[in-house]
Design a protein around this motif. Sequence first.
Motif, PDB file in Angstrom:
ATOM      1  N   LEU A   1      21.155  11.166 -25.754  1.00 32.60           N
ATOM      2  CA  LEU A   1      20.154  12.232 -25.915  1.00 32.60           C
ATOM      3  C   LEU A   1      18.850  11.681 -26.474  1.00 32.60           C
ATOM      4  O   LEU A   1      17.764  12.069 -26.043  1.00 32.60           O
ATOM      5  N   ALA A   2      18.964  10.767 -27.439  1.00 34.56           N
ATOM      6  CA  ALA A   2      17.751  10.200 -28.053  1.00 34.56           C
ATOM      7  C   ALA A   2      16.937   9.440 -27.004  1.00 34.56           C
ATOM      8  O   ALA A   2      15.715   9.553 -26.951  1.00 34.56           O
TER       9      ALA A   2
ATOM     10  N   ALA B   1       9.218   6.952 -26.537  1.00 41.31           N
ATOM     11  CA  ALA B   1       8.903   5.674 -27.187  1.00 41.31           C
ATOM     12  C   ALA B   1      10.141   4.803 -27.317  1.00 41.31           C
ATOM     13  O   ALA B   1      10.080   3.585 -27.201  1.00 41.31           O
ATOM     14  N   LEU B   2      11.283   5.433 -27.552  1.00 44.93           N
ATOM     15  CA  LEU B   2      12.547   4.699 -27.656  1.00 44.93           C
ATOM     16  C   LEU B   2      12.914   4.123 -26.296  1.00 44.93           C
ATOM     17  O   LEU B   2      13.263   2.941 -26.161  1.00 44.93           O
TER      18      LEU B   2
ATOM     19  N   LYS C   1      29.211  16.912 -24.357  1.00 45.96           N
ATOM     20  CA  LYS C   1      28.438  17.141 -25.588  1.00 45.96           C
ATOM     21  C   LYS C   1      26.932  17.126 -25.315  1.00 45.96           C
ATOM     22  O   LYS C   1      26.174  17.873 -25.920  1.00 45.96           O
ATOM     23  N   ILE C   2      26.527  16.269 -24.409  1.00 45.76           N
ATOM     24  CA  ILE C   2      25.110  16.177 -24.060  1.00 45.76           C
ATOM     25  C   ILE C   2      24.643  17.456 -23.378  1.00 45.76           C
ATOM     26  O   ILE C   2      23.595  18.011 -23.706  1.00 45.76           O
TER      27      ILE C   2
ATOM     28  N   LEU D   1      21.459  -0.131 -27.405  1.00 46.40           N
ATOM     29  CA  LEU D   1      22.180   0.642 -28.421  1.00 46.40           C
ATOM     30  C   LEU D   1      23.651   0.313 -28.278  1.00 46.40           C
ATOM     31  O   LEU D   1      24.155   0.157 -27.172  1.00 46.40           O
TER      32      LEU D   1
ATOM     33  N   ALA E   1      26.811  10.355 -27.424  1.00 46.75           N
ATOM     34  CA  ALA E   1      25.989  11.477 -26.966  1.00 46.75           C
ATOM     35  C   ALA E   1      24.648  11.487 -27.705  1.00 46.75           C
ATOM     36  O   ALA E   1      23.596  11.716 -27.109  1.00 46.75           O
ATOM     37  N   ASN E   2      24.694  11.222 -28.987  1.00 40.87           N
ATOM     38  CA  ASN E   2      23.460  11.169 -29.786  1.00 40.87           C
ATOM     39  C   ASN E   2      22.510  10.113 -29.235  1.00 40.87           C
ATOM     40  O   ASN E   2      21.318  10.354 -29.044  1.00 40.87           O
ATOM     41  N   GLN E   3      23.053   8.938 -28.940  1.00 46.64           N
ATOM     42  CA  GLN E   3      22.209   7.847 -28.440  1.00 46.64           C
ATOM     43  C   GLN E   3      21.628   8.179 -27.065  1.00 46.64           C
ATOM     44  O   GLN E   3      20.451   7.927 -26.799  1.00 46.64           O
TER      45      GLN E   3
ATOM     46  N   LYS F   1      15.184  11.947 -24.928  1.00 44.56           N
ATOM     47  CA  LYS F   1      14.282  12.837 -25.659  1.00 44.56           C
ATOM     48  C   LYS F   1      13.034  12.113 -26.170  1.00 44.56           C
ATOM     49  O   LYS F   1      11.970  12.700 -26.248  1.00 44.56           O
ATOM     50  N   TYR F   2      13.192  10.856 -26.567  1.00 44.71           N
ATOM     51  CA  TYR F   2      12.085  10.143 -27.197  1.00 44.71           C
ATOM     52  C   TYR F   2      11.556   9.038 -26.271  1.00 44.71           C
ATOM     53  O   TYR F   2      12.143   7.953 -26.192  1.00 44.71           O
TER      54      TYR F   2
ATOM     55  N   ASP G   1      30.578  11.265 -30.159  1.00 47.72           N
ATOM     56  CA  ASP G   1      29.459  11.969 -30.810  1.00 47.72           C
ATOM     57  C   ASP G   1      28.242  11.058 -30.869  1.00 47.72           C
ATOM     58  O   ASP G   1      27.127  11.438 -30.534  1.00 47.72           O
ATOM     59  N   GLN G   2      28.490   9.836 -31.325  1.00 51.06           N
ATOM     60  CA  GLN G   2      27.397   8.881 -31.461  1.00 51.06           C
ATOM     61  C   GLN G   2      26.861   8.496 -30.073  1.00 51.06           C
ATOM     62  O   GLN G   2      25.659   8.356 -29.886  1.00 51.06           O
TER      63      GLN G   2
ATOM     64  N   SER H   1      22.151  12.213 -36.828  1.00 49.83           N
ATOM     65  CA  SER H   1      22.347  12.400 -35.387  1.00 49.83           C
ATOM     66  C   SER H   1      21.581  13.625 -34.880  1.00 49.83           C
ATOM     67  O   SER H   1      21.229  14.520 -35.648  1.00 49.83           O
ATOM     68  N   ILE H   2      21.389  13.658 -33.583  1.00 51.75           N
ATOM     69  CA  ILE H   2      20.777  14.828 -32.952  1.00 51.75           C
ATOM     70  C   ILE H   2      21.582  16.082 -33.278  1.00 51.75           C
ATOM     71  O   ILE H   2      21.042  17.162 -33.430  1.00 51.75           O
ATOM     72  N   PHE H   3      22.886  15.899 -33.432  1.00 52.40           N
ATOM     73  CA  PHE H   3      23.737  17.046 -33.721  1.00 52.40           C
ATOM     74  C   PHE H   3      23.590  17.537 -35.164  1.00 52.40           C
ATOM     75  O   PHE H   3      24.117  18.572 -35.525  1.00 52.40           O
TER      76      PHE H   3
ATOM     77  N   LYS I   1       5.810   0.793 -29.942  1.00 56.75           N
ATOM     78  CA  LYS I   1       5.606   2.194 -29.557  1.00 56.75           C
ATOM     79  C   LYS I   1       6.418   3.163 -30.404  1.00 56.75           C
ATOM     80  O   LYS I   1       5.978   4.268 -30.684  1.00 56.75           O
ATOM     81  N   MET I   2       7.615   2.736 -30.782  1.00 52.50           N
ATOM     82  CA  MET I   2       8.448   3.624 -31.590  1.00 52.50           C
ATOM     83  C   MET I   2       7.785   3.890 -32.935  1.00 52.50           C
ATOM     84  O   MET I   2       7.726   5.014 -33.416  1.00 52.50           O
TER      85      MET I   2
ATOM     86  N   GLN J   1       4.784   6.110 -32.502  1.00 51.21           N
ATOM     87  CA  GLN J   1       5.175   7.493 -32.222  1.00 51.21           C
ATOM     88  C   GLN J   1       5.668   8.179 -33.503  1.00 51.21           C
ATOM     89  O   GLN J   1       5.264   9.295 -33.822  1.00 51.21           O
TER      90      GLN J   1
ATOM     91  N   PHE K   1      14.925   4.219 -35.614  1.00 49.91           N
ATOM     92  CA  PHE K   1      14.008   5.172 -34.978  1.00 49.91           C
ATOM     93  C   PHE K   1      14.722   6.495 -34.680  1.00 49.91           C
ATOM     94  O   PHE K   1      14.199   7.572 -34.948  1.00 49.91           O
ATOM     95  N   ILE K   2      15.921   6.396 -34.120  1.00 44.99           N
ATOM     96  CA  ILE K   2      16.644   7.620 -33.729  1.00 44.99           C
ATOM     97  C   ILE K   2      16.876   8.515 -34.950  1.00 44.99           C
ATOM     98  O   ILE K   2      16.569   9.707 -34.928  1.00 44.99           O
TER      99      ILE K   2
ATOM    100  N   GLU L   1      18.228   2.255 -33.786  1.00 48.56           N
ATOM    101  CA  GLU L   1      18.978   3.242 -34.563  1.00 48.56           C
ATOM    102  C   GLU L   1      18.100   3.801 -35.682  1.00 48.56           C
ATOM    103  O   GLU L   1      18.184   4.980 -36.022  1.00 48.56           O
TER     104      GLU L   1
ATOM    105  N   LYS M   1      23.582  20.364 -25.358  1.00 51.33           N
ATOM    106  CA  LYS M   1      22.254  20.270 -25.982  1.00 51.33           C
ATOM    107  C   LYS M   1      21.142  20.311 -24.946  1.00 51.33           C
ATOM    108  O   LYS M   1      20.052  20.799 -25.210  1.00 51.33           O
TER     109      LYS M   1
END
Lengths: 398, 395
Positions: free
Chosen positions: B351-352, B358-359, B241-242, B336, B347-349, B355-356, B344-345, A20-22, A312-313, A316, A376-377, A374, B245
């Motif tokens: 943020l991703a 391409a995603l 949570k987001i 997703l 927020a992760n998704q 942030k990305y 948590d997940q 995860s990002i965290f 693209k993913m 990248q 990719f993330i 997922e 960050k």
Amino acid sequence: MMFICFYLHTHQPWRIKKYSIFDIGKNPDYFDEQKNREYLQRIVKKSYLPTNKILLDLIRKTNGRFKVSLSITGTLLEQLEKYFPEVVESFQKLVQTDCCELISETYYHSLAGLHATDEFKAQIRQQQKKLKDVFGVLPRVFRNTELMLNNQVAGIAEQMGFKAILAEGADHILGWKSPNFIYRAKNKKIRLFLRNYRLSDDVAFRFSTRTWTQWPLTAEKYSQWLNSHHGTGEIINLFMDYETFGEHQWEDTGIFEFLKTWPAETLKHPDTCFTTPSRALAILEPKAELDFPQTVSWADTERDASAWLGNKMQQQAFSDLYDLENSVKTIRRKNLLNDWRKLQTADHFYYMCTKWFSDGDVHKYFNPHESPYEAFISFMNILRDLEMRVENKQQRSN
Amino acid sequence: MKVLMFGWELPPFNSGGLGVACYGLAKALSQKGVEIVFVLPQKTDVRMPFAKIIFALSEENESLLRFSAYEQPRARACGKNPENLHCFTLFNLVEKYKQAAKIIARKETFDLIHAHDWLAFPAGLEAKKISKKPLVVHVHATELDRVGNQGPNQYVWDIEKNVMEKADRIIAVSNFTKNKIVNDYGIGPEKIRVVHNGIEPAEPQSASELLGAKGKNKMVLFVGRITLQKGPDYFLTAAKKILEKNPEVIFVMAGSGDMEKQVIEKAVELGIAKKVFFAGFLRGGDLAGTFRAADVFVMPSVSEPFGIAPLEALQYGVPVIISRQSGVSEILSHCLKVDFWDTDQMANQILACLKYPALHQTLRANGETEARGITWNNSAEECINVYNEILSTKI
């Protein structure tokens, strides 16, 4: 005389964790030990041990007339050494018979050949060293990840001293030519062995397909097909994933019985011989030159790299990964370099493929991720963490 | 084939997805040659050129508009004209609708009855009793979904269970809902068919310019009633949570509902009130503009029988994150997915996606294509199969 060149490729990646990002900046532990071990355990039991036993028996029972070639990636060897050394021993026994030729490749089953020449060479040297250490032999024949070949890759392989490359007998490369001869790479000496995809996929993909008009495939039928090429070809290259035996095709499909019987059945023809690439090179002359201006692989119907770098993913992730090359290499930290290289394994990119994702298909095979997104993330989050570790080391050394 | 269909509301006079779904399905059915008589309880200015509309509680059924002697005191207590429908409680109205259904069933000719959700179930069942025609009930949501699986209203629950037991076939909008009907209502799975919803192609709207507040910020969007069922509180927990960050994000909640006050208070308590915008219930151009401005759409529902909003978001090119506790997650792959409680997940998704690029782009492009294939046309076809199935067994 007609030769059968039977070659199996085996590989397992270091699959990454759900990251995860965290986790970035907190967790330098990227690979899922437990899951990798579980997958491996399953394959060892269902495929590696029974198949190696059958291959060894075949060599013994035919007094060495049966021959097989193998490639085993460094990432798999490492995991086998760690968790299942008995499997490494069983591969060693096969190689010791002298009827089993080892084929070289990149240690990490990577896509470096499409991008980073120095890294590509380094990984091939690493694999050569690994095979020398474990098996005491230095391979003379090369295969690139997923049989990906283009003129540049052929040039590098020649430069590194390889005598031949295994490649896909793709229709668009061969045109009217037959895959059942040896060829030469364009403007080079290095020889090409081309996969006969029809006869290879009859076993690898279609063996258990009940809707296939030829189902069930018997040893007699298959041998007849092979032997029908006498007079029109010199060598039939049957290249497939090792895991075809017992994993892609489960034991209850009859795949092991088939493996036990088709070689002897095929050898009933007095002019049919099994061979390995190095042996064939000494006997057969190349028939023509083949040009590979674009990358050709053995995958999917497209026979290209689109399953790894098509969206693209993937593009990248790939470019972000190789952007780290210089910094990872200048700081010379073994753990960082190892992590970076394990992340190069092609499987990580394959898991991000969205081509047929909605249908659910082969891309799901041993895929630890819920979706390409997922995959990719987690991969990108790991890259960010690796990047931070590299930056930290750089700052400290400044 | 002629179907007598009992609904509750139709757009633009709808409170949520039920009316939208009824409209889309009826339209696609009529395009496939099914003749539809669509019954609504109250007169509203709706347009359904492809079907005959009957308002059950109209002047024609005058007697029903009056309060019974038993109801008179309550009506007077409202201080309103006893003939004013607004004085009826919801339960009164369901009961009146049921009475009217008797009259309609005698007057109209049809091959079968199709009733949408509990509000129209008693009417559908009454029509079946009168006409002896087969009844299909369509479950868009159960009482358990509406209360987020906690403490269902007994009256509603009883209606649902009773009518589902007596219906000839039950159409559930997802396997998720089918499982609830089987496990919680004890109905045999053999008469339940799953027909997923579709979506109408978005009409070109002149989108309103939305939210000067967005500025440079990324925008995360929630669209739905602010009720327990829709998981707005999980959305806020993830938002907190987001923001830890990435402070350059705003959160927009479009919808109204009984948890609004609680949710606003929670935003204050979490110290993120400045970043959370409550847009109220949006329609038309305002909703289109909100979708267009969004960078990610989230549906954190606790229990979502289907969930049409993510498909709308995809039509506007917004990547979506959806709760696994939803019917739409059964048919959508290019998105997703997350368990609603796993903030948590979530927020992760989110943020991703922010942030990305391409995603974001891949989800958006593939999701848009996928959503385009989820049409009412498919749903109507499956619905007709169900009709044919019961009509042929009756013969």
